[in-house]
Design a protein around this motif. Structure first.
Motif, mmCIF file in Angstrom:
data_model
loop_
_atom_site.group_PDB
_atom_site.id
_atom_site.type_symbol
_atom_site.label_atom_id
_atom_site.label_comp_id
_atom_site.label_asym_id
_atom_site.label_seq_id
_atom_site.Cartn_x
_atom_site.Cartn_y
_atom_site.Cartn_z
ATOM 1 N N ASP A 5 0.820 -1.220 0.000
ATOM 2 C CA ASP A 5 0.000 0.000 0.000
ATOM 3 C C ASP A 5 0.851 1.266 0.000
ATOM 4 O OD1 ASP A 5 -2.419 -1.410 0.018
ATOM 5 O OD2 ASP A 5 -2.415 -1.586 2.199
ATOM 6 N N GLN A 6 2.079 1.160 0.488
ATOM 7 C CA GLN A 6 2.952 2.328 0.544
ATOM 8 C C GLN A 6 3.628 2.611 -0.799
ATOM 9 O OE1 GLN A 6 5.768 2.115 3.747
ATOM 10 N NE2 GLN A 6 4.232 1.618 5.278
ATOM 11 N N VAL A 7 3.492 1.696 -1.731
ATOM 12 C CA VAL A 7 4.145 1.835 -3.033
ATOM 13 C C VAL A 7 3.256 2.640 -3.982
ATOM 14 C CG1 VAL A 7 4.874 0.572 -5.085
ATOM 15 C CG2 VAL A 7 5.505 -0.274 -2.823
ATOM 16 N N LEU A 8 3.825 3.681 -4.592
ATOM 17 C CA LEU A 8 3.102 4.425 -5.628
ATOM 18 C C LEU A 8 3.493 3.823 -6.974
ATOM 19 C CD1 LEU A 8 1.216 6.740 -6.391
ATOM 20 C CD2 LEU A 8 3.219 8.219 -6.557
ATOM 21 N N SER A 61 7.294 7.611 -9.553
ATOM 22 C CA SER A 61 6.643 6.426 -8.998
ATOM 23 C C SER A 61 7.687 5.581 -8.286
ATOM 24 C CB SER A 61 6.001 5.599 -10.118
ATOM 25 O OG SER A 61 7.018 4.955 -10.875
ATOM 26 N N ASP A 62 7.226 4.488 -7.692
ATOM 27 C CA ASP A 62 8.124 3.509 -7.074
ATOM 28 C C ASP A 62 8.364 2.317 -7.990
ATOM 29 O OD1 ASP A 62 8.578 4.789 -4.551
ATOM 30 O OD2 ASP A 62 6.565 4.210 -3.928
ATOM 31 N N ARG A 63 7.900 2.424 -9.263
ATOM 32 C CA ARG A 63 8.126 1.309 -10.190
ATOM 33 C C ARG A 63 9.619 1.090 -10.385
ATOM 34 N NH1 ARG A 63 4.082 4.165 -13.014
ATOM 35 N NH2 ARG A 63 5.595 5.006 -14.487
ATOM 36 N N ILE A 64 9.980 -0.140 -10.696
ATOM 37 C CA ILE A 64 11.380 -0.419 -10.981
ATOM 38 C C ILE A 64 11.501 -1.039 -12.369
ATOM 39 C CG2 ILE A 64 11.340 -2.657 -9.734
ATOM 40 C CD1 ILE A 64 14.389 -1.887 -9.059
ATOM 41 N N GLY A 76 1.569 -8.692 -4.092
ATOM 42 C CA GLY A 76 0.996 -7.457 -4.643
ATOM 43 C C GLY A 76 1.963 -6.290 -4.705
ATOM 44 N N MET A 77 3.262 -6.551 -4.604
ATOM 45 C CA MET A 77 4.261 -5.469 -4.637
ATOM 46 C C MET A 77 4.486 -5.017 -6.087
ATOM 47 S SD MET A 77 5.729 -4.742 -1.541
ATOM 48 C CE MET A 77 7.503 -4.582 -1.618
ATOM 49 N N LYS A 78 4.000 -3.834 -6.410
ATOM 50 C CA LYS A 78 4.116 -3.312 -7.772
ATOM 51 C C LYS A 78 5.292 -2.350 -7.938
ATOM 52 C CE LYS A 78 0.364 -5.444 -9.102
ATOM 53 N NZ LYS A 78 0.462 -6.636 -9.954
ATOM 54 N N GLY A 79 6.129 -2.284 -6.928
ATOM 55 C CA GLY A 79 7.286 -1.402 -6.978
ATOM 56 C C GLY A 79 8.109 -1.555 -5.722
ATOM 57 N N VAL A 80 8.977 -0.587 -5.489
ATOM 58 C CA VAL A 80 9.931 -0.640 -4.381
ATOM 59 C C VAL A 80 9.618 0.473 -3.379
ATOM 60 C CG1 VAL A 80 12.360 -0.356 -3.770
ATOM 61 C CG2 VAL A 80 11.735 -1.636 -5.833
ATOM 62 N N PRO A 81 9.258 0.144 -2.146
ATOM 63 C CA PRO A 81 8.960 1.180 -1.145
ATOM 64 C C PRO A 81 10.129 2.153 -0.979
ATOM 65 C CG PRO A 81 8.341 -0.997 -0.307
ATOM 66 C CD PRO A 81 9.094 -1.228 -1.591
ATOM 67 N N GLY A 82 9.831 3.438 -1.058
ATOM 68 C CA GLY A 82 10.848 4.466 -0.845
ATOM 69 C C GLY A 82 11.686 4.813 -2.047
ATOM 70 N N LYS A 344 16.624 12.197 6.699
ATOM 71 C CA LYS A 344 15.836 10.969 6.756
ATOM 72 C C LYS A 344 14.814 10.949 5.615
ATOM 73 C CE LYS A 344 14.525 7.349 9.402
ATOM 74 N NZ LYS A 344 15.412 6.182 9.512
ATOM 75 N N ILE A 345 14.674 9.812 4.970
ATOM 76 C CA ILE A 345 13.614 9.620 3.976
ATOM 77 C C ILE A 345 12.380 9.119 4.722
ATOM 78 C CG2 ILE A 345 12.848 8.302 1.952
ATOM 79 C CD1 ILE A 345 14.991 10.302 1.238
ATOM 80 N N VAL A 346 11.355 9.933 4.751
ATOM 81 C CA VAL A 346 10.126 9.583 5.467
ATOM 82 C C VAL A 346 9.095 9.088 4.456
ATOM 83 C CG1 VAL A 346 8.282 10.416 6.972
ATOM 84 C CG2 VAL A 346 10.618 11.313 7.225
ATOM 85 N N LEU A 347 8.631 7.856 4.633
ATOM 86 C CA LEU A 347 7.677 7.279 3.691
ATOM 87 C C LEU A 347 6.249 7.589 4.117
ATOM 88 C CD1 LEU A 347 9.244 3.780 2.946
ATOM 89 C CD2 LEU A 347 9.705 6.000 1.912
ATOM 90 N N SER A 348 5.444 7.964 3.142
ATOM 91 C CA SER A 348 4.036 8.258 3.386
ATOM 92 C C SER A 348 3.223 6.970 3.368
ATOM 93 C CB SER A 348 3.523 9.206 2.305
ATOM 94 O OG SER A 348 2.122 9.269 2.303
ATOM 95 N N ALA A 349 2.211 6.913 4.207
ATOM 96 C CA ALA A 349 1.317 5.748 4.211
ATOM 97 C C ALA A 349 0.433 5.747 2.980
ATOM 98 C CB ALA A 349 0.464 5.747 5.475
ATOM 99 N N ASN A 350 0.156 6.930 2.420
ATOM 100 C CA ASN A 350 -0.688 7.029 1.229
ATOM 101 C C ASN A 350 -0.200 8.198 0.375
ATOM 102 O OD1 ASN A 350 -2.721 7.203 -0.705
ATOM 103 N ND2 ASN A 350 -4.321 6.616 0.735
ATOM 104 N N PRO A 351 0.877 7.979 -0.376
ATOM 105 C CA PRO A 351 1.491 9.101 -1.107
ATOM 106 C C PRO A 351 0.548 9.781 -2.097
ATOM 107 C CG PRO A 351 2.443 6.978 -1.783
ATOM 108 C CD PRO A 351 1.614 6.720 -0.577
#
Length: 367
Positions: A5-8, A61-64, A76-82, A344-351
């Motif tokens: 869910d954290q992945v855009l 995006s967080d796509r790789i 369901g990981m569609k990319g890389v968190p952060g 610090k890289i702060v990750l959003s719960a819902n970017p």
């Protein structure tokens, strides 16, 4: 909230007011603003550009992507968190340093959110500006097969894999498919020489032949800035890709600028210096992910052979990678970004929701 869910992963469906279709690349999507919104923001925010300059919202995006394909993971990981936040933070840092040291500006005017840039329209140079300080990757593979000429440059015999080169090499390739240029194949990402560029400078979107010298200078100077800063962090800047374009400034003057991204683990190879001195290669870039893919699948030629693109695309589409593989990339990118920027890289719960809120409340760009 799950990691997935954290992945855009989808960044081309934001309700941003625009009159053109969204342009979606492998990692970023571009929303061209209306002329009214562009002029309003230039005035309200005081951007130092021509009053009628077209502006765009660029959302990472967080796509790789690797080997020209987009990859996904299990669960369901569609990319890389952060990943997106890390790439933008690193590019922002280098662009700021370039400007402070008097090299050139970038296309970025504003950073509303860690995933978002507001940029001015640039006329891109149709070149992937590649600089290499070490012989590795595709250059080594060709060299090991006996090739000695790369992009019109002659390499000496006797070089060893991963060795530092006698000097920084500029080895450009085409950006997009260019047609009608003698000696240049009509395909994306093919090696070209300086002689090719000089003979056809306008076909590559250079305004003058002298600007070839300017792009090479900005590439070498930018490389040196990043190389020196990474050395302070115990990292080796191995090779990289820059992109350039033209913009018109507030005084109506045309300028050659840096664009896209610079010095990121997506566009560069970065090695751990202590490991290199000990005879090992420890990657702190996407090359680590590429090597994992080559080892993960039983037939690595599919990933390396451009003539097997259909098989490669099927491989990416039908194979969910282990979550651990994507999290290894996340760890590498976030640690590198925090090391480079000191923040610090702060990750959003819902970017996506955060982006929409900021663009609505602070920029009035949401429909």
């Amino acid at each position: 909230m799950s990691l997935a869910d954290q992945v855009l992963a989808v960044n081309d469906d934001l309700p941003i007011r625009t009159q053109q279709a969204v342009h979606s690349g492998k990692v970023r999507s571009v929303y061209w603003l209306t002329a009214e919104d562009s002029q309003r923001l230039i005035q309200e925010k005081g951007y130092q550009v021509a009053s009628d300059a077209p502006l765009a919202i660029m959302v990472i995006s967080d796509r790789i992507s690797a080997f020209d394909c987009i990859w996904h993971g299990e669960s369901g990981m569609k990319g890389v968190p952060g990943k997106g936040a890390a790439l933008n933070a690193i590019s922002n840092h280098w662009f700021k340093l370039f400007k402070e040291q008097g090299l050139a500006d970038s296309h970025i005017l504003d950073i509303p959110h860690p995933f978002v840039w507001i940029v001015q329209k640039a006329t891109p140079i149709k070149i992937e500006a590649i600089a290499r300080q070490y012989i590795t990757g595709s250059m080594w593979r060709s060299y090991a097969k006996g090739e000695r000429e790369f992009c019109g440059l002659r390499l000496p015999d006797g070089l060893q894999k991963d060795q530092k080169l006698p000097q920084l090499l500029i080895t450009p390739s085409t950006k997009g498919i260019l047609t009608g240029i003698a000696g240049v194949p009509e395909a994306d990402d093919v090696n070209i020489s300086r002689q090719d560029i000089q003979a056809n400078f306008s076909a590559f979107n250079f305004k003058t032949a002298d600007d070839i010298n300017a792009y090479e200078r900005l590439l070498a100077e930018g490389f040196a800035v990043i190389e020196q800063e990474l050395a302070k962090l115990g990292q080796i800047f191995v090779d990289t890709k820059f992109e350039f374009g033209y913009v018109t400034d507030a005084n109506g003057q045309e300028q050659l600028i840096y664009m896209d991204e610079v010095g990121t683990p997506d566009s560069s190879r970065i090695w751990d210096e202590a490991a290199y001195q000990a005879g090992q290669i420890v990657e702190n870039s996407k090359e680590e992910f590429r090597q994992m893919l080559l080892n993960h699948f039983p037939e690595p030629d599919i990933l390396l052979n451009k003539e097997r693109m259909a098989e490669r695309e099927a491989l990416a589409k039908h194979n969910a990678l282990p979550v651990s593989a994507l999290m290894a990339v996340s760890d590498t990118y976030i640690k590198l970004a925090e090391k480079i920027t000191g923040q610090k890289i702060v990750l959003s719960a819902n970017p996506k929701a955060d982006i929409i809120t900021i663009l609505r409340e602070q920029y009035d760009l949401i429909v």
